[in-house]
Design a protein around this motif. Structure first.
Motif, short mmCIF file in Angstrom:
data_model
loop_
_atom_site.label_atom_id
_atom_site.label_comp_id
_atom_site.label_asym_id
_atom_site.label_seq_id
_atom_site.Cartn_x
_atom_site.Cartn_y
_atom_site.Cartn_z
N ARG A 132 -23.78 -93.65 -69.41
CA ARG A 132 -22.57 -93.26 -69.87
C ARG A 132 -22.58 -91.97 -70.42
NH1 ARG A 132 -22.25 -98.54 -71.87
NH2 ARG A 132 -22.50 -97.94 -73.86
N MET A 133 -23.66 -91.67 -70.82
CA MET A 133 -23.86 -90.56 -71.34
C MET A 133 -24.56 -89.37 -70.53
SD MET A 133 -22.56 -91.05 -74.31
CE MET A 133 -22.58 -89.52 -74.77
N HIS A 134 -24.34 -89.61 -69.14
CA HIS A 134 -24.59 -88.74 -68.02
C HIS A 134 -25.98 -88.65 -67.81
CE1 HIS A 134 -20.27 -88.27 -68.10
NE2 HIS A 134 -20.48 -87.63 -69.13
N PHE A 135 -27.00 -89.58 -68.24
CA PHE A 135 -28.57 -89.58 -67.96
C PHE A 135 -28.67 -90.36 -66.68
CE2 PHE A 135 -28.72 -88.32 -72.55
CZ PHE A 135 -29.84 -87.51 -72.35
N ALA A 136 -29.38 -89.95 -65.83
CA ALA A 136 -29.66 -90.75 -64.57
C ALA A 136 -31.08 -91.00 -64.06
CB ALA A 136 -28.78 -90.28 -63.40
N ALA A 137 -31.40 -92.12 -63.63
CA ALA A 137 -32.76 -92.38 -63.41
C ALA A 137 -32.98 -91.60 -62.19
CB ALA A 137 -33.10 -93.85 -63.08
N ARG A 138 -34.22 -91.12 -61.88
CA ARG A 138 -34.57 -90.30 -60.78
C ARG A 138 -35.22 -91.14 -59.92
NH1 ARG A 138 -37.61 -85.35 -62.16
NH2 ARG A 138 -36.99 -84.59 -60.29
N ASP A 139 -34.55 -91.38 -58.55
CA ASP A 139 -35.16 -92.36 -57.39
C ASP A 139 -36.61 -91.66 -57.24
OD1 ASP A 139 -32.96 -93.69 -57.53
OD2 ASP A 139 -32.03 -92.59 -55.89
N GLY A 140 -37.54 -92.49 -57.08
CA GLY A 140 -38.75 -92.03 -56.41
C GLY A 140 -39.79 -91.56 -57.60
N PHE A 141 -39.35 -91.65 -58.82
CA PHE A 141 -40.05 -91.21 -60.09
C PHE A 141 -40.36 -91.88 -61.04
CE2 PHE A 141 -38.56 -87.12 -57.85
CZ PHE A 141 -39.67 -86.35 -57.98
N ILE A 142 -41.52 -92.07 -61.62
CA ILE A 142 -41.78 -92.72 -62.99
C ILE A 142 -42.51 -91.97 -63.88
CG2 ILE A 142 -41.80 -95.16 -61.62
CD1 ILE A 142 -44.88 -94.82 -61.88
N LEU A 143 -42.22 -92.34 -65.27
CA LEU A 143 -42.91 -91.57 -66.26
C LEU A 143 -44.32 -92.14 -66.23
CD1 LEU A 143 -42.97 -89.45 -68.44
CD2 LEU A 143 -42.29 -91.40 -70.01
N MET A 144 -45.23 -91.24 -66.43
CA MET A 144 -46.75 -91.64 -66.57
C MET A 144 -47.37 -91.14 -67.80
SD MET A 144 -47.82 -91.93 -62.63
CE MET A 144 -49.53 -92.64 -62.92
N SER A 145 -48.12 -91.70 -68.48
CA SER A 145 -48.60 -90.92 -69.72
C SER A 145 -50.19 -91.23 -69.66
CB SER A 145 -48.15 -91.73 -70.90
OG SER A 145 -46.80 -91.81 -71.12
N ARG A 146 -51.04 -90.28 -70.35
CA ARG A 146 -52.31 -90.22 -70.54
C ARG A 146 -52.42 -90.03 -72.19
NH1 ARG A 146 -57.33 -86.99 -67.89
NH2 ARG A 146 -58.89 -87.79 -69.44
N VAL A 147 -52.93 -90.93 -72.97
CA VAL A 147 -53.24 -90.75 -74.30
C VAL A 147 -54.32 -90.18 -74.65
CG1 VAL A 147 -53.04 -91.72 -76.56
CG2 VAL A 147 -51.19 -92.66 -74.68
N MET A 148 -54.51 -89.05 -75.59
CA MET A 148 -55.59 -88.86 -75.89
C MET A 148 -56.17 -89.06 -77.14
SD MET A 148 -55.95 -86.44 -73.34
CE MET A 148 -54.85 -86.32 -72.18
#
Length: 148
Positions: A132-148
């Motif tokens: 509703r606040m105009h954010f949209a999921a990006r098709d084909g993308f996921i967030l990935m993280s590497r914690v140091m």
């Protein structure tokens, strides 16, 4: 409209308890010392991010923390809404909507081209709110993280 104020160094004792409350809600294990160490540079004016206080500065009802980066894809300065928190007792009154309407507009005036955020795939209520606040999921993308 809920007041949104850039937090300053003397706001740390008002911000850290709010962050601790958010972390408790999200099951994020972190000491207050580590929170303070993470927050202080942002309050001191680090170019890497900022924290905004929601509501009266003397008695804040929430906060939003944003980290800045640079995106070739989006054409310049972008930001990750790292955390947004509203005290449980005042939720459902449009405060989050006020924040997510005002913050992108204010930052766009400073050159921000895009704002991103992370939300749990299973948190349908939050996902619907962000949409509703105009954010949209990006098709084909996921967030990935590497914690140091």
């Amino acid at each position: 409209m809920t007041a949104l104020t850039l937090a300053k160094p003397d706001d740390i004792d008002r911000i850290v308890p709010l962050i601790a409350a958010f972390h408790a809600e999200m099951n994020i294990a972190q000491s207050d010392a580590k929170r303070r160490a993470a927050v202080q540079p942002l309050l001191d004016g680090s170019p890497h991010g900022a924290i905004y206080i929601a509501g009266p500065v003397r008695a804040p009802i929430g906060y939003a923390a944003i980290s800045f980066g640079w995106s070739l894809e989006f054409g310049g300065l972008d930001g990750i809404l790292d955390e947004i928190y509203i005290r449980p007792g005042v939720r459902g009154r449009g405060i989050g909507s006020d924040l997510l309407s005002a913050l992108p507009k204010a930052l766009a005036g400073a050159g921000l081209c895009a704002m991103h955020l992370e939300v749990s795939r299973s948190d349908e209520k939050s996902r619907a709110f962000y949409e509703r606040m105009h954010f949209a999921a990006r098709d084909g993308f996921i967030l990935m993280s590497r914690v140091m």
